[in-house]
Design a protein around this motif. Structure first.
Motif, short mmCIF file in Angstrom:
data_model
loop_
_atom_site.label_atom_id
_atom_site.label_comp_id
_atom_site.label_asym_id
_atom_site.label_seq_id
_atom_site.Cartn_x
_atom_site.Cartn_y
_atom_site.Cartn_z
N PHE A 27 0.90 -1.25 -0.03
CA PHE A 27 0.13 -0.15 -0.02
C PHE A 27 0.64 1.45 0.10
O PHE A 27 0.22 2.58 -0.37
CB PHE A 27 -1.06 0.18 1.14
CG PHE A 27 -1.96 -1.11 1.15
CD1 PHE A 27 -2.71 -1.41 -0.20
CD2 PHE A 27 -2.40 -1.91 2.33
CE1 PHE A 27 -3.53 -2.18 -0.20
CE2 PHE A 27 -3.33 -2.77 2.13
CZ PHE A 27 -4.12 -3.06 1.16
N THR A 28 2.06 1.25 0.45
CA THR A 28 2.68 2.37 0.49
C THR A 28 3.99 2.45 -0.50
O THR A 28 4.78 3.43 -0.68
CB THR A 28 3.66 2.55 1.87
OG1 THR A 28 4.38 1.24 2.19
CG2 THR A 28 2.47 2.46 2.97
N ARG A 29 4.07 1.21 -1.40
CA ARG A 29 4.79 1.52 -2.50
C ARG A 29 4.50 2.59 -3.48
O ARG A 29 3.26 2.84 -3.72
CB ARG A 29 4.82 0.17 -3.17
CG ARG A 29 5.47 0.00 -4.63
CD ARG A 29 4.95 -0.79 -5.67
NE ARG A 29 3.74 -0.16 -6.03
CZ ARG A 29 3.57 0.77 -6.94
NH1 ARG A 29 4.43 1.45 -7.46
NH2 ARG A 29 2.27 1.28 -7.06
N ARG A 30 5.25 3.26 -3.92
CA ARG A 30 5.16 4.48 -4.81
C ARG A 30 6.33 4.37 -6.19
O ARG A 30 7.15 3.81 -5.93
CB ARG A 30 5.52 5.71 -4.13
CG ARG A 30 4.62 5.94 -3.14
CD ARG A 30 3.25 6.53 -3.52
NE ARG A 30 2.27 6.64 -2.29
CZ ARG A 30 1.47 5.66 -2.16
NH1 ARG A 30 1.36 4.52 -2.67
NH2 ARG A 30 0.60 6.02 -0.97
N ASP A 31 5.44 4.92 -7.33
CA ASP A 31 6.61 5.12 -8.40
C ASP A 31 7.34 6.43 -8.31
O ASP A 31 6.79 7.50 -8.35
CB ASP A 31 5.70 5.29 -9.63
CG ASP A 31 6.52 4.90 -10.89
OD1 ASP A 31 7.63 4.96 -10.86
OD2 ASP A 31 5.66 5.02 -11.91
N TRP A 152 10.37 -4.24 -6.62
CA TRP A 152 9.77 -3.12 -6.32
C TRP A 152 9.28 -3.10 -4.69
O TRP A 152 9.47 -2.33 -3.97
CB TRP A 152 8.74 -2.64 -7.06
CG TRP A 152 8.54 -1.35 -7.44
CD1 TRP A 152 8.78 -0.47 -6.40
CD2 TRP A 152 7.77 -0.72 -8.57
NE1 TRP A 152 8.07 0.95 -6.94
CE2 TRP A 152 7.60 0.72 -8.23
CE3 TRP A 152 7.22 -1.24 -9.59
CZ2 TRP A 152 7.33 1.51 -9.20
CZ3 TRP A 152 6.77 -0.50 -10.52
CH2 TRP A 152 6.43 1.03 -10.36
N LEU A 153 8.72 -4.41 -4.56
CA LEU A 153 8.02 -4.28 -2.98
C LEU A 153 9.44 -4.67 -2.10
O LEU A 153 9.19 -3.95 -0.79
CB LEU A 153 7.18 -5.38 -3.06
CG LEU A 153 5.74 -5.36 -3.59
CD1 LEU A 153 5.06 -6.63 -3.83
CD2 LEU A 153 4.98 -4.18 -3.39
N VAL A 162 11.83 3.37 -5.92
CA VAL A 162 12.10 2.81 -7.18
C VAL A 162 11.11 3.64 -8.28
O VAL A 162 9.89 4.06 -7.85
CB VAL A 162 11.73 1.46 -7.46
CG1 VAL A 162 11.59 0.94 -8.91
CG2 VAL A 162 12.74 0.52 -6.62
N GLY A 163 11.50 3.94 -9.21
CA GLY A 163 10.79 4.67 -10.32
C GLY A 163 10.75 4.01 -11.74
O GLY A 163 11.80 3.77 -12.24
N TRP A 164 9.64 3.74 -12.20
CA TRP A 164 9.64 2.82 -13.76
C TRP A 164 9.51 3.94 -14.86
O TRP A 164 8.40 4.80 -14.81
CB TRP A 164 8.71 2.09 -13.73
CG TRP A 164 8.31 1.08 -14.92
CD1 TRP A 164 9.04 1.44 -15.95
CD2 TRP A 164 7.85 -0.10 -14.95
NE1 TRP A 164 8.74 0.21 -16.88
CE2 TRP A 164 7.99 -0.63 -16.37
CE3 TRP A 164 7.14 -1.14 -14.12
CZ2 TRP A 164 7.83 -1.93 -16.67
CZ3 TRP A 164 6.62 -2.12 -14.26
CH2 TRP A 164 7.01 -2.87 -15.80
N GLN A 200 0.50 9.64 -1.31
CA GLN A 200 -0.25 9.35 -2.28
C GLN A 200 0.64 9.20 -3.55
O GLN A 200 1.63 9.97 -3.76
CB GLN A 200 -1.32 10.69 -2.77
CG GLN A 200 -2.22 10.65 -1.94
CD GLN A 200 -3.35 11.83 -2.23
OE1 GLN A 200 -2.88 12.89 -2.39
NE2 GLN A 200 -4.70 11.35 -2.79
N PRO A 201 0.12 8.64 -4.49
CA PRO A 201 0.96 8.55 -5.97
C PRO A 201 1.03 9.74 -6.52
O PRO A 201 -0.20 10.75 -6.44
CB PRO A 201 0.23 7.46 -6.89
CG PRO A 201 -0.67 6.45 -5.86
CD PRO A 201 -0.89 7.54 -4.64
N ASP A 202 1.97 10.05 -7.24
CA ASP A 202 2.44 11.62 -7.81
C ASP A 202 1.10 12.14 -8.73
O ASP A 202 0.65 13.10 -8.69
CB ASP A 202 3.58 11.59 -8.33
CG ASP A 202 4.90 11.74 -7.54
OD1 ASP A 202 4.50 11.63 -6.27
OD2 ASP A 202 5.98 11.57 -7.80
#
Length: 240
Positions: A27-31, A152-153, A162-164, A200-202
């Protein structure tokens, strides 16, 4: 019988703290595109992340992935140039009323992050072994995406951002990284320590989009099938 099944489920479940940690990572993973710090990632940490990626599920146990670690700044700047060119090519295809917002979005951290990582799929690795691919030949691609998610996790659990970077010409990237014809670059990732993980996601925070309600995405038996009202009701009340 139900009591036996429930007991078996409890036996195989993680303890509460471990279970909560898994959901927290999800839930807190972000791009991550910004907030990168320049300090290097310890090789022992990076090795753990790659080991997590290497233990992703793969159809037919084909393990089609490779991991290209990119530290050289000149090479990264060249990749960033590819991103900038691809972004200009993408812009005209964005709805006109959203182009101004698109230009403001921070969509990469190629040079700001500690390192870059390209995860590839070797499509020849399962040659002669059609298990799981006879009817679904793209399963090697999907398996590699699972490796990306594992990485990523695990990175989130280690406090690594991590950013894709998906806005990039695949063939140009292959030339820049000397990737052979039969190998497909699946994910170009910016990886590094960060000052924070955004709440929040960007893209959600910027107003580009919003998360769809899970309850509206659940179907029963067939696509579009109604039902599962209890499940939908529970999903509708859940908060991550």
């Amino acid at each position: 019988m139900n009591a036996v099944r429930n007991h078996a489920c409890r036996e195989n479940a993680f303890e509460e703290a471990g279970r909560d940690a898994v959901y927290r990572a999800i839930f807190t993973r972000r791009d991550v595109r910004s907030h990168f710090r320049p300090d290097p990632i310890d090789d022992a940490v990076l090795a753990r992340l790659l080991m997590a990626a290497h233990h992703a599920p793969s159809v037919g146990f084909m393990q089609p992935w490779n991991f290209i670690v990119i530290r050289d700044m000149e090479r990264r700047q060249a990749v960033r140039d590819l991103f900038l060119a691809a972004r200009e090519q993408e812009l005209p295809n964005i709805a006109e009323e959203r182009q101004m917002l698109y230009r403001k979005l921070k969509l990469e951290g190629i040079c700001e992050s500690a390192l870059n990582l390209c995860i590839t799929c070797d499509r020849s690795r399962s040659k002669g072994s059609p298990l799981g691919r006879w009817h679904n030949p793209e399963m090697d691609i999907y398996s590699t995406v699972c490796a990306v998610q594992n990485f990523w996790l695990a990175a989130r659990a280690e406090g690594i951002g991590v950013g894709w970077v998906s806005i990039i010409d695949t063939e140009a990237l292959k030339r820049a990284l000397n990737i052979p014809d039969h190998v497909v670059p699946i994910a170009y990732l910016c990886v590094g320590h960060v000052s924070e993980f955004a709440p929040q996601p960007d893209l959600e925070r910027s107003g580009w989009g919003a998360r769809l309600p899970l309850s509206e995405l659940i179907m029963s038996e067939t696509f579009g099938g109604g039902g599962e009202d209890t499940l939908k009701d529970i999903a509708g009340k859940m908060r991550p």
